[in-house]
Design a protein around this motif. Structure first.
Motif, PDB file in Angstrom:
ATOM      1  N   GLU A  54       0.897  -1.209   0.110  1.00 35.19           N
ATOM      2  CA  GLU A  54       0.025   0.102  -0.082  1.00 35.19           C
ATOM      3  C   GLU A  54       0.802   1.182  -0.051  1.00 35.19           C
ATOM      4  N   TRP A  57       2.355   1.778  -3.605  1.00 38.05           N
ATOM      5  CA  TRP A  57       1.536   2.294  -4.353  1.00 38.05           C
ATOM      6  C   TRP A  57       1.110   3.871  -4.284  1.00 38.05           C
ATOM      7  N   GLU A  58       1.217   4.062  -2.829  1.00 36.68           N
ATOM      8  CA  GLU A  58       0.882   5.730  -2.534  1.00 36.68           C
ATOM      9  C   GLU A  58       1.941   6.326  -3.131  1.00 36.68           C
ATOM     10  N   LEU A 114      -6.226   7.020  -1.096  1.00 34.10           N
ATOM     11  CA  LEU A 114      -5.122   7.194  -1.804  1.00 34.10           C
ATOM     12  C   LEU A 114      -4.864   8.403  -2.182  1.00 34.10           C
ATOM     13  N   ALA A 118      -1.283  10.571  -2.155  1.00 33.86           N
ATOM     14  CA  ALA A 118      -0.522  10.613  -3.318  1.00 33.86           C
ATOM     15  C   ALA A 118      -0.252  11.857  -3.572  1.00 33.86           C
ATOM     16  N   GLU A 190      -0.298   8.719   5.899  1.00 37.02           N
ATOM     17  CA  GLU A 190      -1.088   7.865   6.784  1.00 37.02           C
ATOM     18  C   GLU A 190      -1.135   8.181   8.306  1.00 37.02           C
ATOM     19  N   GLY A 195      -5.150   5.307   6.284  1.00 35.29           N
ATOM     20  CA  GLY A 195      -4.575   4.461   5.281  1.00 35.29           C
ATOM     21  C   GLY A 195      -4.286   3.066   5.629  1.00 35.29           C
TER      22      GLY A 195
END
Length: 241
Positions: A54, A57-58, A114, A118, A190, A195
């Protein structure tokens, strides 16, 4: 390559000795072997791998966003005195605002999940890439540029075949530093916006006073940052050949 390995080995030896002679309580600093065993077990059989995916990906989403904005804006600033005069003071002032102070605003504006994380990553990635793009383009040899124009090279040809390749080493330096910072952005995001990544895991471990878990997560974050750094560094070396 050898000096970092020697330093790391020496650090591990001192760390292990401090635990063995009782200079440090294992509640505050776990033994290296115990930490390594816990890390491997959590990664292979626990939830550490899912939390890591996770966060990666972020970080990648934010890095892509930051790169996509920094490159064209850097080109505009490098090639337009008017744009540079108008934008540079605001860009410099924006660096005085800590990312953690913006996170609550992003949560209000964009919600949770997300996207706001991001965007926070993108802000951290953006500035190093922008600065190095501008520096790389401004440092190009004017004689080379002039000769290309005399030969009739158009704007697109100048950008694609001359400016971008010559400025690429500088740009990649910014990408390397920026992508490494994206991990920090993901964790900070986060912390504030929730998250399901490593930042959230750190929050849970802190509340539970799980020292060895905290160290394990920190090791994973360090490995991720080193991995991002190493991949971009490898690309730099391939480009320089």
């Amino acid at each position: 390559m050898l000096p970092p390995l020697v330093f790391g080995l020496a650090l591990l030896i001192v760390w292990d000795l401090a635990i063995r002679i009782g200079a440090v309580d294992t509640f505050y600093l776990p033994a290296p072997y115990d930490l390594a065993k816990y890390f491997v077990d959590e990664f292979l059989h626990g939830d550490l791998r899912d939390y890591t995916k996770e966060t990666v990906w972020e970080a990648l989403a934010g890095s892509g966003m930051g790169l996509g904005v920094a490159l064209p804006l850097g080109y505009l600033i490098a090639r337009s005195e008017l744009a540079a005069a108008a934008l540079e003071p605001y860009l410099a002032a924006s660096q005085a605002v800590p990312a953690v102070a913006l996170a609550p605003l992003f949560a209000l504006w964009l919600g949770y999940g997300l996207l706001p994380i991001a965007v926070l990553c993108a802000l951290l990635v953006f500035f190093p890439i922008l600065v190095n793009t501008v520096l790389g383009l401004r440092s190009l040899d004017p004689d080379v540029m002039g000769a290309a124009r005399v030969d009739g090279v158009g704007w697109w040809g100048m950008l694609w075949y001359i400016e971008f390749p010559l400025a690429l080493p500088s740009i990649l330096t910014g990408v390397r530093n920026g992508f490494t910072l994206s991990i920090t952005g993901a964790v900070v995001g986060e912390f504030v916006m929730g998250g399901e990544g490593l930042g959230q895991l750190l929050s849970v471990q802190r509340q539970e006073a799980d020292t060895i878990g905290l160290f394990s997560t920190l090791v994973m974050l360090a490995l991720l940052a080193a991995g991002f750094y190493g991949v971009i560094r490898l690309v730099e070396r391939l480009v320089q050949r």
